[in-house]
Design an enzyme around this catalytic site. Structure first.
Site, PDB file in Angstrom:
ATOM      1  CD  GLU A 213      -2.734  -1.358   2.448  1.00 56.05           C
ATOM      2  OE1 GLU A 213      -2.792  -0.417   3.236  1.00 56.05           O
ATOM      3  OE2 GLU A 213      -3.346  -2.432   2.625  1.00 56.05           O
TER       4      GLU A 213
ATOM      5  CD  GLU B 202      -4.325  -8.010   2.201  1.00 56.98           C
ATOM      6  OE1 GLU B 202      -5.253  -7.334   2.708  1.00 56.98           O
ATOM      7  OE2 GLU B 202      -3.141  -7.645   2.222  1.00 56.98           O
TER       8      GLU B 202
HETATM    9  O1  G3I Z   1      -3.160  -9.652  19.168  1.00 51.31           O
HETATM   10  C1  G3I Z   1      -3.259  -8.362  19.790  1.00 51.31           C
HETATM   11  C2  G3I Z   1      -3.788  -8.500  21.205  1.00 51.31           C
HETATM   12  O2  G3I Z   1      -2.841  -9.235  21.984  1.00 51.31           O
HETATM   13  C3  G3I Z   1      -4.016  -7.111  21.800  1.00 51.31           C
HETATM   14  O3  G3I Z   1      -4.566  -7.252  23.074  1.00 51.31           O
HETATM   15  C4  G3I Z   1      -4.971  -6.357  20.879  1.00 51.31           C
HETATM   16  C5  G3I Z   1      -5.243  -4.960  21.411  1.00 51.31           C
HETATM   17  O4  G3I Z   1      -4.385  -4.038  20.805  1.00 51.31           O
HETATM   18  O5  G3I Z   1      -4.380  -6.226  19.579  1.00 51.31           O
HETATM   19  C6  G3I Z   1      -4.212  -7.506  18.981  1.00 51.31           C
HETATM   20  O6  G3I Z   1      -3.601  -7.316  17.740  1.00 51.31           O
HETATM   21  C7  G3I Z   1      -4.494  -6.840  16.726  1.00 51.31           C
HETATM   22  C8  G3I Z   1      -4.325  -7.775  15.506  1.00 51.31           C
HETATM   23  O7  G3I Z   1      -5.079  -7.282  14.389  1.00 51.31           O
HETATM   24  C9  G3I Z   1      -4.750  -9.192  15.813  1.00 51.31           C
HETATM   25  O8  G3I Z   1      -6.133  -9.219  16.008  1.00 51.31           O
HETATM   26  C10 G3I Z   1      -4.051  -5.425  16.355  1.00 51.31           C
HETATM   27  O9  G3I Z   1      -4.361  -4.558  17.430  1.00 51.31           O
HETATM   28  C11 G3I Z   1      -4.802  -4.971  15.112  1.00 51.31           C
HETATM   29  O10 G3I Z   1      -4.263  -3.719  14.677  1.00 51.31           O
HETATM   30  C12 G3I Z   1      -4.590  -5.989  13.996  1.00 51.31           C
HETATM   31  O11 G3I Z   1      -5.354  -5.550  12.867  1.00 51.31           O
HETATM   32  C13 G3I Z   1      -4.941  -6.156  11.630  1.00 51.31           C
HETATM   33  C14 G3I Z   1      -4.619  -5.011  10.655  1.00 51.31           C
HETATM   34  O12 G3I Z   1      -4.303  -5.549   9.368  1.00 51.31           O
HETATM   35  C15 G3I Z   1      -3.406  -4.208  11.141  1.00 51.31           C
HETATM   36  O13 G3I Z   1      -2.284  -5.082  11.212  1.00 51.31           O
HETATM   37  C16 G3I Z   1      -6.118  -6.987  11.081  1.00 51.31           C
HETATM   38  O14 G3I Z   1      -6.303  -8.121  11.925  1.00 51.31           O
HETATM   39  C17 G3I Z   1      -5.814  -7.440   9.658  1.00 51.31           C
HETATM   40  O15 G3I Z   1      -6.968  -8.069   9.100  1.00 51.31           O
HETATM   41  C18 G3I Z   1      -5.454  -6.235   8.784  1.00 51.31           C
HETATM   42  O16 G3I Z   1      -5.082  -6.740   7.527  1.00 51.31           O
HETATM   43  C19 G3I Z   1      -4.747  -5.740   6.532  1.00 51.31           C
HETATM   44  C20 G3I Z   1      -3.561  -6.241   5.722  1.00 51.31           C
HETATM   45  O17 G3I Z   1      -2.466  -6.498   6.577  1.00 51.31           O
HETATM   46  C21 G3I Z   1      -3.209  -5.226   4.632  1.00 51.31           C
HETATM   47  N1  G3I Z   1      -4.370  -4.975   3.780  1.00 51.31           N
HETATM   48  C22 G3I Z   1      -5.563  -4.513   4.521  1.00 51.31           C
HETATM   49  C23 G3I Z   1      -5.936  -5.565   5.569  1.00 51.31           C
HETATM   50  C24 G3I Z   1      -7.221  -5.227   6.271  1.00 51.31           C
HETATM   51  O18 G3I Z   1      -7.102  -4.055   6.983  1.00 51.31           O
END
Ligand code: G3I
Length: 369
Positions: free
Chosen positions: A159, A275
């Site tokens: 991105e 994705e």
């Molecule tokens: O696992 C931790 C947990 O231990 C903690 O308590 C909690 C509170 O902060 O966070 C948890 O981690 C979260 C993680 O997802 C796992 O659920 C992160 O906060 C959260 O930011 C993370 O979001 C992910 C996001 O990317 C940012 O990395 C989404 O699951 C994931 O679906 C999303 O995927 C992105 C691709 O990488 C790039 N393209 C877009 C796509 C969708 O947004």
């Protein structure tokens, strides 16, 4: 942190099962087909994103191993997880996912090395304090060297484009651009090539899938960007088209998508759908109508993608709806849980599964009217 999957809710009425007349089951004594097997017949890899949390679900993990032939970490290979403190790596989650893929005979993708999101809190300040230091190439080398031979394909940069930011090169104003200028892209890909010469190097993005002026602009900017990179000899092997669609929003224009993919093929790029899911928010609350719209959107998209010889893999951003709404928080807030993926929360095949199976096998599921 709210993520893309947070959705404007509606009230889900009682689900009325969609009487999807299933695809004619394959003849002969085949075991019931899987998406991985059907895609394989088409010379394409099917797989999905997963987390270590999902691998601990004893009903889900065996199903994942049957359906998918390639796996990508949804979260546990991002820099916020891998490098929580400068130079102090934590590979446990990524190693567990890599080991699962290896144990079950799946290929493994790395996601993602350079992104403007999911970075550790210390990174921005460190770059600002020592702008001459290398916070890019070293990281790529350290991570890719560890997974050499275990990761077949990497989302090196994710991105990096944002035409709405107004730059002539359509690049995103990000900490990477501010720190190292537009050349950070080629620095990243050259570092990746040096770190693992056998790995497929992917530029991953979204915004080129659907119809509309914003998507038209994004497709033009993406092609211009990739043409520039290829002209400079930047070692980008493939374009990762994320494939996040909307069931009730912007539709795929199959003609425009076909032309875009043909231009990518003409650049010598492989194409991966990295994705894929279909956001079903903003529509009717009837589950069967939502499932049908999700299936139709997926099929319209994949029918075109799979017609292009450069397409080598299709991954969905998860396999089951089960893990989208833990613990039913969104269902309580908005009245229904998202249904974006091929399997429902009970791990049953939804119309989207059948639509994808139809695209992979070239048959058409006949959905009830
Ligand atoms: O696992 C931790 C947990 O231990 C903690 O308590 C909690 C509170 O902060 O966070 C948890 O981690 C979260 C993680 O997802 C796992 O659920 C992160 O906060 C959260 O930011 C993370 O979001 C992910 C996001 O990317 C940012 O990395 C989404 O699951 C994931 O679906 C999303 O995927 C992105 C691709 O990488 C790039 N393209 C877009 C796509 C969708 O947004």
């Amino acid at each position: 942190m709210l993520t893309r999957r947070d959705f404007a809710g509606g009230l889900a009425l009682g689900a009325s099962a969609l009487s999807t007349r299933a695809l004619a089951q394959p003849t002969g004594d085949f075991a019931p087909q899987t998406l991985g097997a059907l895609a394989g017949r088409r010379g394409c890899l099917y797989g999905c994103a997963a987390t270590t949390f999902e691998l601990r679900d004893h009903d889900f993990a065996p199903l994942l191993a049957r359906e998918a032939k390639i796996l990508v970490p949804e979260y546990e290979m991002k820099r916020a997880v891998l490098e929580p403190r400068p130079g102090a790596y934590d590979f446990d989650g990524a190693d567990a996912l890599s080991a699962f893929a290896q144990r079950t005979g799946m290929q493994f993708r790395g996601h993602t090395l350079v992104w403007h999101k999911a970075n550790p809190p210390w990174l921005g300040a460190a770059i600002a304090a020592k702008p001459r230091d290398d916070f890019l190439v070293r990281y790529i080398h350290d991570v890719m060297s560890r997974y050499r031979g275990r990761v077949a394909s990497w989302d090196v940069v994710n991105e990096a484009l944002a035409p709405e930011h107004g730059r002539r090169d359509a690049m995103r104003e990000s900490l990477w651009l501010r720190a190292y200028g537009p050349d950070y892209i080629q620095a990243a890909f050259h570092a990746a090539r040096a770190a693992d010469p056998a790995a497929q190097l992917v530029y991953n993005d979204w915004g080129c899938e659907a119809d509309g002026p914003k998507h038209d602009l994004f497709r033009a900017a993406t092609l211009d960007f990739l043409e520039r990179m290829k002209a400079r000899g930047v070692p980008i092997d493939a374009y990762g088209m994320q494939g996040h669609l909307q069931a009730f929003g912007a539709k795929v224009d199959q003609r425009k998508l076909r032309i875009f993919l043909e231009r990518l093929d003409a650049l010598g790029l492989r194409i991966l759908v990295t994705e894929h899911d279909v956001d079903d928010s903003g529509g009717p609350t009837d589950v069967s109508l939502r499932d049908r719209a999700v299936a139709d959107a997926s099929r319209r998209f994949l029918d075109v993608v799979l017609d292009n010889r450069a397409t080598t893999a299709v991954l969905t951003w998860g396999l089951s709806d089960r893990f989208l709404d833990p613990p039913g928080l969104r269902a309580r807030l908005a009245g229904y849980s998202p249904r974006l993926l091929p399997l429902d929360s009970n791990l049953q095949r939804k119309p989207m599964w059948w639509a994808m199976a139809g695209s992979f096998s070239g048959m058409r599921p006949s959905l009830a009217n």
